[in-house]
Design a protein around this motif. Sequence first.
Motif, PDB file in Angstrom:
ATOM      1  N   ALA A 109      58.268  12.451  52.049  1.00 59.51           N
ATOM      2  CA  ALA A 109      57.097  13.024  52.716  1.00 59.51           C
ATOM      3  C   ALA A 109      55.800  12.524  52.094  1.00 59.51           C
ATOM      4  CB  ALA A 109      57.153  14.549  52.652  1.00 59.51           C
ATOM      5  N   SER A 110      55.866  12.068  50.848  1.00 58.58           N
ATOM      6  CA  SER A 110      54.686  11.546  50.151  1.00 58.58           C
ATOM      7  C   SER A 110      54.515  10.050  50.351  1.00 58.58           C
ATOM      8  CB  SER A 110      54.773  11.859  48.651  1.00 58.58           C
ATOM      9  OG  SER A 110      54.839  13.259  48.421  1.00 58.58           O
ATOM     10  N   GLY A 111      55.428   9.437  51.120  1.00 57.79           N
ATOM     11  CA  GLY A 111      55.282   8.022  51.445  1.00 57.79           C
ATOM     12  C   GLY A 111      56.137   7.065  50.653  1.00 57.79           C
ATOM     13  N   PHE A 112      57.013   7.593  49.782  1.00 53.32           N
ATOM     14  CA  PHE A 112      57.858   6.714  48.982  1.00 53.32           C
ATOM     15  C   PHE A 112      59.103   6.287  49.754  1.00 53.32           C
ATOM     16  CE2 PHE A 112      55.530   9.102  45.718  1.00 53.32           C
ATOM     17  CZ  PHE A 112      55.085   8.059  44.911  1.00 53.32           C
ATOM     18  N   ASN A 113      59.636   5.135  49.380  1.00 59.07           N
ATOM     19  CA  ASN A 113      60.881   4.639  49.938  1.00 59.07           C
ATOM     20  C   ASN A 113      62.020   5.572  49.512  1.00 59.07           C
ATOM     21  OD1 ASN A 113      62.542   2.608  51.236  1.00 59.07           O
ATOM     22  ND2 ASN A 113      63.235   2.051  49.193  1.00 59.07           N
ATOM     23  N   PRO A 114      62.922   5.960  50.428  1.00 65.34           N
ATOM     24  CA  PRO A 114      64.004   6.891  50.073  1.00 65.34           C
ATOM     25  C   PRO A 114      64.881   6.415  48.921  1.00 65.34           C
ATOM     26  CG  PRO A 114      63.833   6.715  52.447  1.00 65.34           C
ATOM     27  CD  PRO A 114      62.923   5.667  51.867  1.00 65.34           C
ATOM     28  N   GLU A 115      65.002   5.098  48.727  1.00 68.72           N
ATOM     29  CA  GLU A 115      65.835   4.588  47.641  1.00 68.72           C
ATOM     30  C   GLU A 115      65.064   4.374  46.347  1.00 68.72           C
ATOM     31  OE1 GLU A 115      68.847   1.647  48.283  1.00 68.72           O
ATOM     32  OE2 GLU A 115      68.870   2.018  50.435  1.00 68.72           O
ATOM     33  N   GLY A 116      63.788   4.717  46.358  1.00 68.69           N
ATOM     34  CA  GLY A 116      63.011   4.653  45.136  1.00 68.69           C
ATOM     35  C   GLY A 116      62.022   3.514  45.098  1.00 68.69           C
ATOM     36  N   GLY A 117      61.210   3.525  44.053  1.00 67.40           N
ATOM     37  CA  GLY A 117      60.182   2.515  43.866  1.00 67.40           C
ATOM     38  C   GLY A 117      58.800   3.067  44.111  1.00 67.40           C
ATOM     39  N   SER A 118      57.836   2.179  44.162  1.00 67.04           N
ATOM     40  CA  SER A 118      56.465   2.577  44.446  1.00 67.04           C
ATOM     41  C   SER A 118      56.262   2.640  45.957  1.00 67.04           C
ATOM     42  CB  SER A 118      55.485   1.586  43.797  1.00 67.04           C
ATOM     43  OG  SER A 118      55.753   0.261  44.238  1.00 67.04           O
ATOM     44  N   ILE A 119      55.069   3.009  46.368  1.00 68.02           N
ATOM     45  CA  ILE A 119      54.780   3.201  47.784  1.00 68.02           C
ATOM     46  C   ILE A 119      55.063   1.943  48.607  1.00 68.02           C
ATOM     47  CG2 ILE A 119      52.923   3.616  49.453  1.00 68.02           C
ATOM     48  CD1 ILE A 119      53.745   6.156  48.144  1.00 68.02           C
ATOM     49  N   ASN A 120      54.814   0.759  48.016  1.00 63.48           N
ATOM     50  CA  ASN A 120      54.927  -0.482  48.784  1.00 63.48           C
ATOM     51  C   ASN A 120      56.353  -1.021  48.889  1.00 63.48           C
ATOM     52  OD1 ASN A 120      54.815  -0.967  46.038  1.00 63.48           O
ATOM     53  ND2 ASN A 120      53.988  -3.028  46.253  1.00 63.48           N
ATOM     54  N   PHE A 121      57.329  -0.364  48.279  1.00 65.86           N
ATOM     55  CA  PHE A 121      58.721  -0.800  48.436  1.00 65.86           C
ATOM     56  C   PHE A 121      59.266  -0.284  49.766  1.00 65.86           C
ATOM     57  CE2 PHE A 121      58.650  -1.648  43.888  1.00 65.86           C
ATOM     58  CZ  PHE A 121      59.455  -2.773  43.794  1.00 65.86           C
ATOM     59  N   ASN A 122      60.070  -1.127  50.414  1.00 64.54           N
ATOM     60  CA  ASN A 122      60.588  -0.742  51.724  1.00 64.54           C
ATOM     61  C   ASN A 122      61.984  -1.317  51.954  1.00 64.54           C
ATOM     62  OD1 ASN A 122      60.485   0.525  54.244  1.00 64.54           O
ATOM     63  ND2 ASN A 122      59.711  -1.325  55.238  1.00 64.54           N
ATOM     64  N   PHE A 123      62.827  -1.297  50.926  1.00 64.90           N
ATOM     65  CA  PHE A 123      64.189  -1.811  51.088  1.00 64.90           C
ATOM     66  C   PHE A 123      65.132  -0.678  51.473  1.00 64.90           C
ATOM     67  CE2 PHE A 123      63.792  -0.476  46.713  1.00 64.90           C
ATOM     68  CZ  PHE A 123      65.016   0.080  46.388  1.00 64.90           C
ATOM     69  N   ASN A 124      66.248  -1.049  52.077  1.00 67.32           N
ATOM     70  CA  ASN A 124      67.192  -0.046  52.554  1.00 67.32           C
ATOM     71  C   ASN A 124      68.607  -0.585  52.390  1.00 67.32           C
ATOM     72  OD1 ASN A 124      68.678   1.901  53.839  1.00 67.32           O
ATOM     73  ND2 ASN A 124      67.684   1.701  55.819  1.00 67.32           N
ATOM     74  N   THR A 125      69.300  -0.129  51.348  1.00 68.99           N
ATOM     75  CA  THR A 125      70.682  -0.546  51.123  1.00 68.99           C
ATOM     76  C   THR A 125      71.636   0.280  51.973  1.00 68.99           C
ATOM     77  OG1 THR A 125      70.127  -1.123  48.844  1.00 68.99           O
ATOM     78  CG2 THR A 125      72.454  -0.931  49.380  1.00 68.99           C
ATOM     79  N   ARG A 126      71.427   1.593  51.937  1.00 66.82           N
ATOM     80  CA  ARG A 126      72.223   2.503  52.767  1.00 66.82           C
ATOM     81  C   ARG A 126      71.409   3.764  53.009  1.00 66.82           C
ATOM     82  NH1 ARG A 126      75.609   6.936  52.414  1.00 66.82           N
ATOM     83  NH2 ARG A 126      77.392   6.954  53.849  1.00 66.82           N
ATOM     84  N   ALA A 127      71.057   4.013  54.251  1.00 66.60           N
ATOM     85  CA  ALA A 127      70.249   5.188  54.578  1.00 66.60           C
ATOM     86  C   ALA A 127      71.087   6.455  54.390  1.00 66.60           C
ATOM     87  CB  ALA A 127      69.741   5.099  56.005  1.00 66.60           C
ATOM     88  N   SER A 128      70.789   7.209  53.330  1.00 67.75           N
ATOM     89  CA  SER A 128      71.579   8.406  53.048  1.00 67.75           C
ATOM     90  C   SER A 128      70.702   9.631  52.820  1.00 67.75           C
ATOM     91  CB  SER A 128      72.452   8.172  51.799  1.00 67.75           C
ATOM     92  OG  SER A 128      71.641   7.875  50.673  1.00 67.75           O
ATOM     93  N   HIS A 129      69.384   9.478  53.006  1.00 67.97           N
ATOM     94  CA  HIS A 129      68.510  10.621  52.743  1.00 67.97           C
ATOM     95  C   HIS A 129      68.585  11.620  53.895  1.00 67.97           C
ATOM     96  CE1 HIS A 129      66.196   7.632  54.967  1.00 67.97           C
ATOM     97  NE2 HIS A 129      65.370   8.586  55.365  1.00 67.97           N
ATOM     98  N   SER A 130      68.345  12.878  53.561  1.00 75.37           N
ATOM     99  CA  SER A 130      68.446  13.960  54.532  1.00 75.37           C
ATOM    100  C   SER A 130      67.177  14.021  55.389  1.00 75.37           C
ATOM    101  CB  SER A 130      68.645  15.290  53.807  1.00 75.37           C
ATOM    102  OG  SER A 130      67.400  15.783  53.328  1.00 75.37           O
ATOM    103  N   PRO A 131      67.221  14.753  56.509  1.00 76.39           N
ATOM    104  CA  PRO A 131      66.027  14.896  57.359  1.00 76.39           C
ATOM    105  C   PRO A 131      65.047  15.961  56.872  1.00 76.39           C
ATOM    106  CG  PRO A 131      67.873  16.034  58.362  1.00 76.39           C
ATOM    107  CD  PRO A 131      68.415  15.347  57.127  1.00 76.39           C
TER     108      PRO A 131
END
Length: 247
Positions: free
Chosen positions: A62-84
């Motif tokens: 909700a604060s703009g971070f990538n679900p898999e971690g990192g800083s705001i500008n990271f946008n990688f996705n290995t496996r989408a597992s975050h909840s809604p």
Amino acid sequence: MISRGILQDISFNQGDADLGSYPFSLPFIKHLNKLKIGAEVTFFVGSNGTGKSTLLEAIAVASGFNPEGGSINFNFNTRASHSPLHKHIRTSRGIERHKDGFFLRSESFFNLGTEIERLDKEPGGPRIIDSYGGKSLHEQSHGQSFWALFKHRFQGNGFYILDEPEAALSVERQMAMLVRMRELVLTNSQFIIATHSPLLLAYPGALIYEFSTQGIKQCSYQQTLLYQQYSTFFKDPALIVKQLLNR
């Protein structure tokens, strides 16, 4: 002095969520409309499965971070597992925003290191790894790579969301992390940390929320089940172990 950009509270809106499904079935969600933060250091503690990491993740997304971690500008996705859950919360903070930020997920930190190496192979621009100390995170031990993050990447005046940062750290490094946290807090940084570490939890003046099957409650360091369990064990470890093994 507390930064005017600090996260003050989190509001929950269940909306059309299925309250019988995960994560809305977690005990802390059912009767919670707003959770006050407003502290330089906030800890989420509790047994496995009570929702502390789920809420931490939702705050990060909700604060703009990538679900898999990192800083705001990271946008990688290995496996989408975050909840809604992030779609059903709203964060409230001051007008001034932190200049730095990072979301640490212990279980996906390896993926972060891989993404940094991939990005640094692309032409143009400064190397990302230089802000982590200059040495590949994959060429260090797990604990060393974590410490490189805390020591080099965290620059101050930041919003840092950490999920079980002690996972790769020795006792000595955990104590060093307390010192590093204090250094960063003095530069108007804010931490929200989910942890099982009684050492990190001892940070003075921290706001502590304990999650359980009954929901969530604010408590002092000594009131947490984590502190009480460790305290009981170290009073007579031989007795505790004997009782466990002779069941």
